[in-house]
Design a protein around this motif. Structure first.
Motif, PDB file in Angstrom:
ATOM      1  N   MET A  81       0.910  -0.868  -0.036  1.00 44.27           N
ATOM      2  CA  MET A  81      -0.025  -0.053  -0.117  1.00 44.27           C
ATOM      3  C   MET A  81       0.926   1.276   0.104  1.00 44.27           C
ATOM      4  SD  MET A  81      -2.783   1.130   2.867  1.00 44.27           S
ATOM      5  CE  MET A  81      -1.631   2.538   3.648  1.00 44.27           C
ATOM      6  N   VAL A  85       1.715   4.761  -2.565  1.00 43.63           N
ATOM      7  CA  VAL A  85       1.511   6.065  -2.155  1.00 43.63           C
ATOM      8  C   VAL A  85       2.973   7.053  -2.196  1.00 43.63           C
ATOM      9  CG1 VAL A  85       1.037   7.564   0.306  1.00 43.63           C
ATOM     10  CG2 VAL A  85      -0.530   5.274  -0.623  1.00 43.63           C
TER      11      VAL A  85
ATOM     12  N   SER B 346       2.206  -1.922  10.847  1.00 42.76           N
ATOM     13  CA  SER B 346       2.454  -1.143   9.501  1.00 42.76           C
ATOM     14  C   SER B 346       1.452  -0.488   9.207  1.00 42.76           C
ATOM     15  CB  SER B 346       2.762  -2.276   8.361  1.00 42.76           C
ATOM     16  OG  SER B 346       1.489  -2.813   8.090  1.00 42.76           O
ATOM     17  N   PRO B 347       1.756   0.724   8.403  1.00 42.33           N
ATOM     18  CA  PRO B 347       0.608   1.700   8.101  1.00 42.33           C
ATOM     19  C   PRO B 347      -0.435   1.008   7.114  1.00 42.33           C
ATOM     20  CG  PRO B 347       2.759   2.498   7.330  1.00 42.33           C
ATOM     21  CD  PRO B 347       2.862   1.122   7.787  1.00 42.33           C
ATOM     22  N   GLN B 348      -0.283  -0.088   6.691  1.00 38.24           N
ATOM     23  CA  GLN B 348      -1.209  -0.796   5.838  1.00 38.24           C
ATOM     24  C   GLN B 348      -2.194  -1.479   6.958  1.00 38.24           C
ATOM     25  OE1 GLN B 348       0.250  -2.530   2.492  1.00 38.24           O
ATOM     26  NE2 GLN B 348      -1.462  -3.983   2.259  1.00 38.24           N
ATOM     27  N   MET B 351      -4.380   1.283   8.673  1.00 38.34           N
ATOM     28  CA  MET B 351      -5.518   1.982   7.856  1.00 38.34           C
ATOM     29  C   MET B 351      -6.636   0.705   7.572  1.00 38.34           C
ATOM     30  SD  MET B 351      -4.690   4.917   7.755  1.00 38.34           S
ATOM     31  CE  MET B 351      -5.063   6.058   6.480  1.00 38.34           C
ATOM     32  N   GLY B 386      10.596  18.149   7.422  1.00 42.91           N
ATOM     33  CA  GLY B 386      10.928  16.916   6.875  1.00 42.91           C
ATOM     34  C   GLY B 386       9.735  16.002   7.004  1.00 42.91           C
ATOM     35  N   LYS B 396      -3.624   9.874   0.619  1.00 39.09           N
ATOM     36  CA  LYS B 396      -3.125   8.721  -0.416  1.00 39.09           C
ATOM     37  C   LYS B 396      -3.242   7.313   0.052  1.00 39.09           C
ATOM     38  CE  LYS B 396       0.083  11.795  -2.611  1.00 39.09           C
ATOM     39  NZ  LYS B 396       1.479  12.289  -2.737  1.00 39.09           N
ATOM     40  N   MET B 397      -3.025   7.325   1.245  1.00 36.74           N
ATOM     41  CA  MET B 397      -3.160   5.774   2.020  1.00 36.74           C
ATOM     42  C   MET B 397      -4.460   5.209   1.903  1.00 36.74           C
ATOM     43  SD  MET B 397      -0.762   5.591   5.274  1.00 36.74           S
ATOM     44  CE  MET B 397      -0.529   7.150   5.940  1.00 36.74           C
ATOM     45  N   ALA B 400      -5.062   4.410  -1.676  1.00 38.12           N
ATOM     46  CA  ALA B 400      -4.420   3.272  -1.971  1.00 38.12           C
ATOM     47  C   ALA B 400      -5.009   1.883  -1.557  1.00 38.12           C
ATOM     48  CB  ALA B 400      -2.937   3.099  -1.675  1.00 38.12           C
ATOM     49  N   VAL B 403      -7.769   1.159  -3.772  1.00 40.55           N
ATOM     50  CA  VAL B 403      -7.339   0.447  -4.865  1.00 40.55           C
ATOM     51  C   VAL B 403      -7.136  -1.157  -4.753  1.00 40.55           C
ATOM     52  CG1 VAL B 403      -5.453   0.309  -6.572  1.00 40.55           C
ATOM     53  CG2 VAL B 403      -6.300   2.533  -5.845  1.00 40.55           C
ATOM     54  N   LYS B 404      -6.447  -1.377  -3.467  1.00 44.25           N
ATOM     55  CA  LYS B 404      -6.295  -2.729  -3.104  1.00 44.25           C
ATOM     56  C   LYS B 404      -7.425  -3.426  -2.978  1.00 44.25           C
ATOM     57  CE  LYS B 404      -2.900  -4.242  -0.721  1.00 44.25           C
ATOM     58  NZ  LYS B 404      -2.187  -4.964  -1.617  1.00 44.25           N
ATOM     59  N   ARG B 466       7.171   4.866  26.048  1.00 44.05           N
ATOM     60  CA  ARG B 466       8.320   3.968  26.273  1.00 44.05           C
ATOM     61  C   ARG B 466       7.536   2.814  27.112  1.00 44.05           C
ATOM     62  NH1 ARG B 466      10.143   7.400  23.164  1.00 44.05           N
ATOM     63  NH2 ARG B 466      12.465   8.047  23.301  1.00 44.05           N
TER      64      ARG B 466
END
Lengths: 100, 513
Positions: A81, A85, B346-348, B351, B386, B396-397, B400, B403-404, B466
């Motif tokens: 994913m 992006v 993980s971001p996936q 989300m 940054g 966008k995530m 995406a 889309v998946k 922590r």
């Protein structure tokens, strides 16, 4: 790069040596990923953390560069994913420049 | 009873440039390490005026004078595009200058820890007494009593037993420590907590002034900032919520504090929704004040890049959750998204857990949600440091993921992200940008018939404490009210009839035997 992480990487390098150690980055952006790669190779350019003026000479790779090393099912589940992006080429090119 | 609704919202900002310099952790850390640092020398030149903060487009969006969509039409840098005729007063709240806020800190101080120099105290007393929302505040008389002595204030600050309070470069007061050696009651902890309390009081007063909610109707307050109050034996004992309600006259309310880093507000709203849907409380307020330590967090990058220090705003919000009135947008409590302990980091995975899974429960596809409100950080603040454009990265995530899931063509990903996305407009105050800044706008847009449903997403970085490397996230969908309160729970009358029927059947069977 996070100061705690700098300290941990410094310790791990002292323990295992630079030849058997690589750093895998998961940064979402080219500049920040490059900064991390620079920090573990030539030292912290911001002179804020334990790697200020310390050149560990470690090689850093972004996780996108290691796609062929990873089980495709795991990559699909964890990374695909984000591959859709993020600016993959820009990030990889930036990270590569610090591997000499 | 039906789904609970969002009855009202308030949003307020406080400009605190002196706190950026004296209490922001980027600066306090720098001062500890290198008091002569270039950054500390250059920073004051980059602090902006109150008028600049008021006319800054994202701040006008935050207090409701402009919409997030209006920002799309303003070319960046926004700090060079002041809004003509901008007012400190907004539809949802207000932008307050630092001097008035110092007065408010003394008003909310219950333990005589705050001292303001006599002349300054008189000036702010007059301003707050004339203030539209604060003029009737409990404790206003504290600004007519016991002024501090300038020399004594200076001595306490020099002795490091008090945090300095400055206005326009001049020492005008201090917050002293609340215990001789208890670190949980040190001057800097008390300062942080009083800033959080005072700013939350400010936004609750706005909620009570701008909506139909009366102070005595509030039955529960959930406070969801990122501070902790207590002493050395219970460092996070609480309770900010009741201390805030007390000042605002919420005599019938109790309350408690909910924490989960930046995801705190989303958790708190789900709790409030549950408390009202079950009928335990009729009117619940979820609120949070601002964070002084986060002021100027990215200021080194802003100074280096020749920009104004944009992180000079304390952010606050308050949301009123109530029983279904058939009008206001409902919270779909049958499809709450949650990042589970076993979800993965993980971001996936995150989300999927907080966006896709709850939508599956509700029977919606990702593109069927009109707007998503994830972490709404102002990109003008995060990009120079940054961290990129955080809301856009989230959009966008989400695209995406769609889309998946085969709901969206890959070539339409950006178009979809732009359609359900919005520019970030909230100050980088941790819990403040996390989903909640859009609730006021979302409520208006849904009531105006412009959109039908919105997903609010709160995410939190638990590793900062922590104790765990786990991530956190909670989401919920706000939806147009169909007009008729929907039955989702226990119906007493129905159950009574069912029992009567069963008894009748039993009696007949018994007689038959």
């Amino acid at each position: 790069m996070d100061l705690e992480n700098q300290a941990r990487i410094k310790e791990l390098t002292a323990k295992y040596g630079k030849d058997d150690l690589i750093v895998v980055l998961g940064g979402a952006e080219a500049e920040a990923s490059g900064l991390a790669a620079e920090t573990v190779s030539t030292g912290d350019p911001t002179f804020a953390g334990p790697l200020s003026g310390v050149s560990l000479g470690l090689k850093a790779y972004h996780i996108f560069e290691l796609k062929d090393e990873i089980d495709p099912a795991v990559y699909e589940e964890q990374i695909s994913m984000m591959e859709m992006v993020l600016e993959v080429d820009e990030i990889v090119n930036e990270v590569k420049t610090y591997r000499g | 009873m039906g789904f609970p609704v969002v009855k009202g919202t308030a949003y307020a900002l406080i400009q605190a440039t002196e706190m950026v310099f004296h209490q922001g952790t980027t600066q306090t850390s720098e001062r500890r390490k290198n008091p002569e640092s270039e950054h500390l020398k250059k920073l004051p030149e980059h602090l902006r005026s109150f008028q600049d903060a008021v006319s800054y487009p994202p701040n006008q969006v935050y207090i409701g004078n402009m919409t997030p969509d209006d920002l799309k039409d303003i070319p960046r840098p926004w700090y060079q595009a002041p809004v003509p005729g901008a007012s400190r007063h907004g539809k949802y709240g207000e932008i307050m200058p630092e001097d008035e806020f110092l007065g408010l800190i003394k008003i909310v101080d219950a333990f005589d820890l705050v001292f303001l120099e006599k002349g300054f105290q008189t000036q702010v007393q007059e301003k707050i007494a004339a203030h539209l929302v604060l003029g009737d505040i409990n404790g206003l008389d504290k600004l007519s009593k016991e002024p501090g002595d300038a020399e004594q204030i200076k001595k306490m600050v020099d002795d490091h037993s008090a945090q300095p309070l400055l206005f326009a470069g001049k020492l005008v007061g201090c917050v002293k420590k609340a215990h001789e050696f208890d670190e949980a009651l040190s001057d800097h902890v008390m300062f942080e907590n009083l800033v959080s309390k005072a700013s939350a009081v400010f936004v609750l007063k706005h909620l009570l002034a701008k909506t139909e909610l009366q102070a005595d109707q509030v039955e529960y307050i959930v406070e969801c900032s990122e501070e902790a109050c207590g002493d050395m034996n219970q460092r996070g004992g609480g309770n900010f919520a009741k201390s805030i309600g007390e000042i605002c006259g919420c005599v019938n309310a109790t309350g408690s504090d909910t924490r989960s880093f930046c995801a705190g507000p989303a958790h708190a709203l789900v709790e409030a929704a549950a408390l009202t849907q079950t009928g335990i409380y009729k009117n619940v307020v979820v609120l949070a004040g601002g964070s002084s330590v986060k002021l100027g967090m990215n200021s080194k990058d802003h100074v280096k890049k020749g920009m104004p220090v944009l992180e000079d705003m304390l952010g606050t919000f308050a949301v009123h959750i109530g029983e279904n009135d058939g009008v206001n947008p409902i919270i779909r409590t049958d499809g709450i998204g949650r990042h589970k302990i076993g979800s993965g980091s993980s971001p996936q995975a995150v989300m999927t857990a907080i966006v896709a899974d709850p939508l599956d429960k509700l029977g919606y596809k990702i593109p069927e949600i009109d707007r998503y409100s994830p972490e709404m950080q102002n990109p003008e603040i995060t990009e120079p440091a940054g961290a990129g454009d955080v809301p856009m990265a989230n959009y966008k995530m989400i695209g995406a993921l769609s889309v998946k899931r085969g709901e969206l063509d890959k070539k339409d990903l950006l178009k979809a992200a732009n359609s359900f996305g919005m520019p970030g407009f909230a100050p980088t105050q941790g819990h403040i940008p996390s989903g909640v800044p859009f609730i006021g706008h979302a409520r208006d847009m849904i009531l105006d018939g412009k959109i039908n449903r919105v997903m609010i997403v709160g995410k939190g970085s638990l590793f900062l404490g922590r104790l765990t490397n786990l991530f956190d996230g909670v989401s919920f969908v706000l939806e147009k009210n169909s007009g008729a309160p929907q039955e989702t729970g226990f119906n007493k009358e129905e159950v009574r009839l069912m029992i009567a029927d069963a008894m009748r059947v039993f009696a007949q069977a018994f007689r038959g035997e």
